[in-house]
Every structure is written in structure tokens, then in C-alpha cells.
Design an enzyme around this catalytic site. Structure first.
Site, PDB file in Angstrom:
ATOM      1  N   PHE A   1      65.152  -0.193  33.544  1.00 31.54           N
ATOM      2  CA  PHE A   1      65.600  -0.622  34.864  1.00 31.54           C
ATOM      3  C   PHE A   1      67.070  -0.272  34.976  1.00 31.54           C
ATOM      4  CE2 PHE A   1      62.991  -3.323  37.716  1.00 31.54           C
ATOM      5  CZ  PHE A   1      61.768  -3.149  37.092  1.00 31.54           C
TER       6      PHE A   1
ATOM      7  N   ASP B   1      76.365  -6.087  28.079  1.00 30.45           N
ATOM      8  CA  ASP B   1      76.854  -4.859  27.444  1.00 30.45           C
ATOM      9  C   ASP B   1      77.949  -5.140  26.423  1.00 30.45           C
ATOM     10  OD1 ASP B   1      75.314  -2.805  28.573  1.00 30.45           O
ATOM     11  OD2 ASP B   1      76.375  -3.042  30.474  1.00 30.45           O
TER      12      ASP B   1
ATOM     13  N   LYS C   1      68.796   7.865  27.851  1.00 35.79           N
ATOM     14  CA  LYS C   1      68.014   6.904  27.062  1.00 35.79           C
ATOM     15  C   LYS C   1      66.593   7.389  26.799  1.00 35.79           C
ATOM     16  CE  LYS C   1      70.891   3.126  28.846  1.00 35.79           C
ATOM     17  NZ  LYS C   1      71.144   1.706  28.823  1.00 35.79           N
TER      18      LYS C   1
ATOM     19  N   ASN D   1      74.878 -12.994  32.581  1.00 36.33           N
ATOM     20  CA  ASN D   1      74.787 -12.429  33.928  1.00 36.33           C
ATOM     21  C   ASN D   1      73.792 -13.242  34.762  1.00 36.33           C
ATOM     22  OD1 ASN D   1      72.049 -11.247  33.573  1.00 36.33           O
ATOM     23  ND2 ASN D   1      73.141 -10.159  31.938  1.00 36.33           N
TER      24      ASN D   1
ATOM     25  N   LYS E   1      70.693   7.700  33.328  1.00 40.71           N
ATOM     26  CA  LYS E   1      70.100   6.790  32.333  1.00 40.71           C
ATOM     27  C   LYS E   1      68.764   7.320  31.819  1.00 40.71           C
ATOM     28  CE  LYS E   1      72.654   2.730  33.681  1.00 40.71           C
ATOM     29  NZ  LYS E   1      72.816   1.620  34.577  1.00 40.71           N
TER      30      LYS E   1
ATOM     31  N   LYS F   1      85.092 -25.688  19.874  1.00 36.22           N
ATOM     32  CA  LYS F   1      85.467 -25.478  21.282  1.00 36.22           C
ATOM     33  C   LYS F   1      86.941 -25.060  21.421  1.00 36.22           C
ATOM     34  CE  LYS F   1      85.660 -27.894  25.655  1.00 36.22           C
ATOM     35  NZ  LYS F   1      85.637 -29.184  26.308  1.00 36.22           N
TER      36      LYS F   1
HETATM   37  O1  PMT Z   1      65.839 -11.221  36.549  1.00 33.46           O
HETATM   38  P1  PMT Z   1      65.963 -11.129  38.068  1.00 33.46           P
HETATM   39  O2  PMT Z   1      66.839 -12.188  38.641  1.00 33.46           O
HETATM   40  O3  PMT Z   1      64.604 -11.053  38.729  1.00 33.46           O
HETATM   41  O4  PMT Z   1      66.704  -9.754  38.394  1.00 33.46           O
HETATM   42  C1  PMT Z   1      66.096  -8.528  38.121  1.00 33.46           C
HETATM   43  C2  PMT Z   1      67.097  -7.509  37.580  1.00 33.46           C
HETATM   44  C3  PMT Z   1      68.136  -7.184  38.645  1.00 33.46           C
HETATM   45  C4  PMT Z   1      67.781  -8.045  36.296  1.00 33.46           C
HETATM   46  C5  PMT Z   1      66.260  -6.230  37.189  1.00 33.46           C
HETATM   47  O5  PMT Z   1      65.603  -5.749  38.325  1.00 33.46           O
HETATM   48  C6  PMT Z   1      67.145  -5.149  36.586  1.00 33.46           C
HETATM   49  O6  PMT Z   1      67.750  -4.350  37.271  1.00 33.46           O
HETATM   50  N1  PMT Z   1      67.216  -5.108  35.225  1.00 33.46           N
HETATM   51  C7  PMT Z   1      68.118  -4.229  34.478  1.00 33.46           C
HETATM   52  C8  PMT Z   1      69.473  -4.827  34.388  1.00 33.46           C
HETATM   53  C9  PMT Z   1      70.434  -3.984  33.559  1.00 33.46           C
HETATM   54  O7  PMT Z   1      70.850  -4.391  32.529  1.00 33.46           O
HETATM   55  O8  PMT Z   1      70.679  -2.789  34.065  1.00 33.46           O
HETATM   56  P2  PMT Z   1      71.651  -1.703  33.346  1.00 33.46           P
HETATM   57  O9  PMT Z   1      71.729  -0.627  34.346  1.00 33.46           O
HETATM   58  O10 PMT Z   1      72.889  -2.354  32.869  1.00 33.46           O
HETATM   59  O11 PMT Z   1      70.825  -1.232  32.077  1.00 33.46           O
HETATM   60  C10 PMT Z   1      69.915  -0.136  32.117  1.00 33.46           C
HETATM   61  C11 PMT Z   1      68.767  -0.373  31.170  1.00 33.46           C
HETATM   62  O12 PMT Z   1      69.258  -0.439  29.821  1.00 33.46           O
HETATM   63  C12 PMT Z   1      68.007  -1.647  31.400  1.00 33.46           C
HETATM   64  O13 PMT Z   1      66.630  -1.376  31.226  1.00 33.46           O
HETATM   65  C13 PMT Z   1      68.512  -2.591  30.311  1.00 33.46           C
HETATM   66  O14 PMT Z   1      67.492  -3.497  29.884  1.00 33.46           O
HETATM   67  C14 PMT Z   1      68.865  -1.631  29.184  1.00 33.46           C
HETATM   68  N2  PMT Z   1      69.977  -2.088  28.342  1.00 33.46           N
HETATM   69  C15 PMT Z   1      71.229  -2.225  28.866  1.00 33.46           C
HETATM   70  C16 PMT Z   1      72.277  -2.597  28.050  1.00 33.46           C
HETATM   71  C17 PMT Z   1      72.027  -2.820  26.683  1.00 33.46           C
HETATM   72  N3  PMT Z   1      73.015  -3.188  25.879  1.00 33.46           N
HETATM   73  N4  PMT Z   1      70.790  -2.694  26.202  1.00 33.46           N
HETATM   74  C18 PMT Z   1      69.769  -2.334  27.000  1.00 33.46           C
HETATM   75  O15 PMT Z   1      68.625  -2.223  26.556  1.00 33.46           O
END
Ligand code: PMT
Length: 399
Positions: free
Chosen positions: A324, A277, A342, A208, A338, A287
């Protein structure tokens, strides 16, 4: 403007690294500081006074009798100073400062200062390691002055070893740390940042747009506030925040392993990383070739571990867990879901998809939601400022 209204004295002594102090001066000015430069006579053999005068908007003090309209200018400067940085600091000025010798503008002014002082030694390796220089640095450190270790590398004299003045941005970072309240002293903070990458084959991957900027800003801010920070980072092209232990990972699985290995000791866990995810079920070892008779390629994916959810399940009572949420719509609804799902204490939700917020941008617009139902809207601002406000709220909740 982190140093707005701060008076800083920049002492420059005679080393080849004096040119780096010009860049340091620019960082200090950009941060809003009022800077007065004091140069030794030998410093002026390396860089002219005019450069520092133009960039500081102040006259340089180098001669107590000729440079000044007032005979006590050095006392004025010393009294007004909020911090002093001596960069580069030669063996000679270190010897004078550690023994209270006052025979030029810099050493005399420094006898009168009562504010924090940072000394940045820079010289040939053998000189730096000389027992007399080390003894003098010890004296200054025991007196409560900050000594910034020099970098190692190829020196101007062609020797290889310790003695290089650190980069100006690094010195500037440590100046900011000197001014930062240490309200995370004794706390261990575990941060994840950046993307994860999941291989399709040896040359292609699923990932991403995360640049790591938000997570790195939080790790850096926590370190400046006295925290002991471990940063588990996906692949990004950022410098490590100063003083932070960084562990590099690629995949979600590797990130999970490192987060869990460091979880027990952590007081605060902040999961900023954008974890993929889904990952390819069957990554190829060679390849995947383009086939002329086959226009479509299907890659079967399977769900990755949800690291944050796993941490939420393992979390101890006295640990504070922050997630986040990167959303393109229904920010509030998704963030609240969330928190619940979580087991989080707080979630920082940002809308992604615009150029000034979320992925890659230097700024972010974040809304903090807490598990007690309260929330705080943080307007669009620099990610470093968002980081500090987020930490303020964590400390507030912990206390
Ligand atoms: O890195 P930058 O360019 O500065 O951008 C910042 C950001 C946009 C990445 C950051 O501000 C942000 O939003 N981070 C969370 C991104 C994310 O994965 O969001 P989510 O809504 O998909 O996941 C929710 C939370 O679960 C997050 O804390 C994530 O770390 C966690 N997660 C998600 C999926 C997974 N398989 N495992 C996780 O731990």
C-alpha cells in the site's frame, strides 16, 4: 447492500436468546435482504411477533392454519428462500429438524427448503453437550447444513460453559460468508494492518493514525472467500475478523519477525500496515521528566526496517506481493517508485489527509498499479467494498 434481492427465512425457536434475533434481523434488513420470520409457539413467550413483523415488513408465520392467507404459504416461503437461519435453535427444534418431524410452521417449512441452512444452537451447556443433541447436530451437518458453534460464557441459567448464541454481528458475518463465492479456497493469505508503535519512554511513543480498518476489511473479505488468513496487527481497537488467525505486535521489529515467520507458506501477501519509518535510537526505561529550564526536547531517531522491501527480496516466484502507499502528493509517481523499489506485483495507493479516505475513515479512494504498468482507479467507497475489488484484481492476475 450485500444481500440485496436475497430472500432469507429467519427461524426463531423458544430460547432466551430470541431477543438477539431481533438485532440479527436488523442487520439482514440493513444489508438489503427480504426477510420472513417464522416463530415457534415457545419463541413467542420470549419475544412478541409484532417486533419481528415491524422490523421485517412482513407478517410472521407461526401457525400453518391461522397465520396465512394461503394454505401453502410455508411452501412459497421455502421455495423462494436463498438461505435459512435458525437462531436460536433449541434442542427441541434441532431434534425435529434432524429427524424430519414436521409438526409446526418452522419444522414443516424447513422440510421443504432446498437452499443453504444455518443452524445456531443455543441452550444450557449440559443440554448442548448431551449425546442426543450432539448426535442430532451431526446428522444436520452430514446433511450439508451449516452448524454455528455456540459461544461460551455465563448462560441465562447461571451455568458457565458453551451454549450462548453468538453475537448478532457474528451470525450476520457468517451469513455473508455463506453467500460469498469461494475463489480463494486453498490459498494462504498473509495480511498486515494497523500502525506500529515505537517507544520514546515507557509512557510515550511514535506512531501514526492507522485504525486498521482497511487491513481488517481485506483480511475479513479474504476469509469469506475461502482463504486461510493470518493477520499481523499493530495495536487497534477493532474486533478480529471472523475465522482469521490474528497475531498482535507493537513495533516494526515485531511485525517484521511475524511477517517473516509466516512468509514461506503464504500465496498472497498484502502489506496494509502503516509502519513507523523511524524509531527513537535510545528509548528510555523511565519516564522523561519535564525540566523547567529546558523548553526543547530532542529525540534522536533512526530508520526502521523496511519490512515490505525485505519481503520483496525474499519473495518466491509463485507468491503475489501487494503493498500500500499512503501519500499526501504525487500519488502515481510515488506508487510506481515503490513497486519497483520493493519488487511488488501490485500497489494500492491512497491519498491520505482527507476525512473520507485513507487513515481512520470507513471509506477509501484507491488506485491500483500493477507491475506491468496497468492501473485501475477505484472510486470512493466503503473499505469492505475496496477490499473485495482489490481481491478480485489479485485473483485475476494470479489466474
Ligand atoms: O488503517 P486505516 O485507518 O484503515 O488506514 C488505511 C491506511 C491509510 C493505513 C492504508 O490504506 C495504507 O495506505 N497503508 C500503507 C501505509 C504506509 O505505511 O504507506 P507507505 O507509503 O509509508 O509504505 C509503503 C508500503 O511499505 C506499505 O505497504 C507499508 O506497509 C510498507 N512499509 C513501510 C515502511 C516500513 N518501514 N516497512 C514497510 O513494510
Amino acid at each position: 447492500m450485500e444481500l440485496k434481492n436475497k430472500h432469507i427465512l429467519l427461524g426463531v425457536s423458544g430460547g432466551i436468546a430470541a431477543y438477539k434475533s431481533v438485532e440479527l434481523l436488523r442487520f439482514l434488513k440493513k444489508a438489503g435482504a427480504n426477510v420472513n420470520v417464522i416463530m415457534t409457539a415457545s419463541a413467542q413467550k420470549f419475544v412478541g411477533k409484532t417486533t419481528f413483523e415491524v422490523l421485517s415488513d412482513n407478517l410472521v408465520l407461526s401457525d400453518l392454519f391461522f397465520d396465512t392467507e394461503s394454505s401453502v404459504k410455508h411452501i412459497d416461503l421455502a421455495t423462494r428462500a436463498d438461505a435459512v437461519i435458525v437462531a436460536p435453535a433449541t434442542a427441541n427444534i434441532i431434534a425435529k429438524l434432524s429427524h424430519g418431524i414436521a409438526d409446526d410452521a418452522l419444522s414443516t417449512t424447513l422440510l421443504a427448503v432446498t437452499c443453504p441452512v444455518m443452524v445456531c444452537p443455543s441452550m444450557n451447556t449440559d443440554m448442548y453437550q448431551n449425546i442426543r443433541v450432539q448426535r442430532n447436530l451431526d446428522i444436520l451437518e452430514k446433511d450439508g447444513w451449516h452448524i454455528l458453534d455456540p459461544d461460551s460464557g455465563v448462560l441465562a441459567c447461571k451455568a458457565v460453559g458453551a451454549g450462548r448464541l453468538p453475537d448478532p454481528w457474528f451470525i450476520f458475518d457468517r451469513v455473508l460468508a455463506m453467500f460469498t463465492k469461494k475463489d480463494l479456497n486453498g490459498k494462504k493469505i498473509l495480511v498486515s494492518a494497523g500502525p506500529t508503535v515505537e517507544a520514546i519512554d515507557p509512557v510515550r511513543f511514535v506512531s501514526n493514525h492507522s485504525s486498521g480498518k482497511m487491513g481488517y476489511a481485506i483480511a475479513g473479505a479474504a476469509e469469506k472467500r475461502g482463504g486461510q488468513v493470518t493477520l499481523v496487527s499493530g495495536p487497534v481497537s477493532l474486533e478480529s475478523p471472523v475465522g482469521v488467525e490474528r497475531i498482535d505486535v507493537q513495533t516494526c521489529e515485531e511485525m517484521a519477525e511475524q511477517m517473516l515467520a509466516n512468509l514461506d507458506q503464504a500465496d498472497i501477501i498484502i502489506k496494509v500496515a502503516a509502519v513507523a519509518d523511524y524509531k527513537p535510537i535510545d528509548p528510555k526505561t523511565s519516564k522523561i521528566k519535564k525540566k523547567d529550564n529546558n523548553k526543547d526536547l530532542f529525540v534522536s531517531m533512526t530508520q526502521n526496517l523496511d519490512i515490505l522491501k525485505l519481503i520483496g527480496e525474499k519473495k518466491k516466484k509463485d507468491q503475489f506481493l501487494v503493498g500500500f502507499a499512503a501519500e499526501t502528493n504525487d500519488l502515481e509517481k510515488n506508487a510506481l517508485l515503490k513497486i519497483e523499489k520493493k519488487n511488488l506485483d501490485m500497489i494500492a495507493a491512497n491519498l491520505v489527509g482527507s476525512s473520507d479516505s485513507g487513515f481512520k475513515a470507513d471509506t477509501n479512494k484507491v488506485k491500483l498499479f500493477f507491475k506491468d504498468g496497468s492501473f485501475v482507479d477505484i472510486p470512493l467507497m466503503d473499505k469492505s467494498k475496496v477490499a473485495d475489488i482489490l481481491i478480485d484484481h489479485i485473483i485475476n492476475k494470479i489466474n
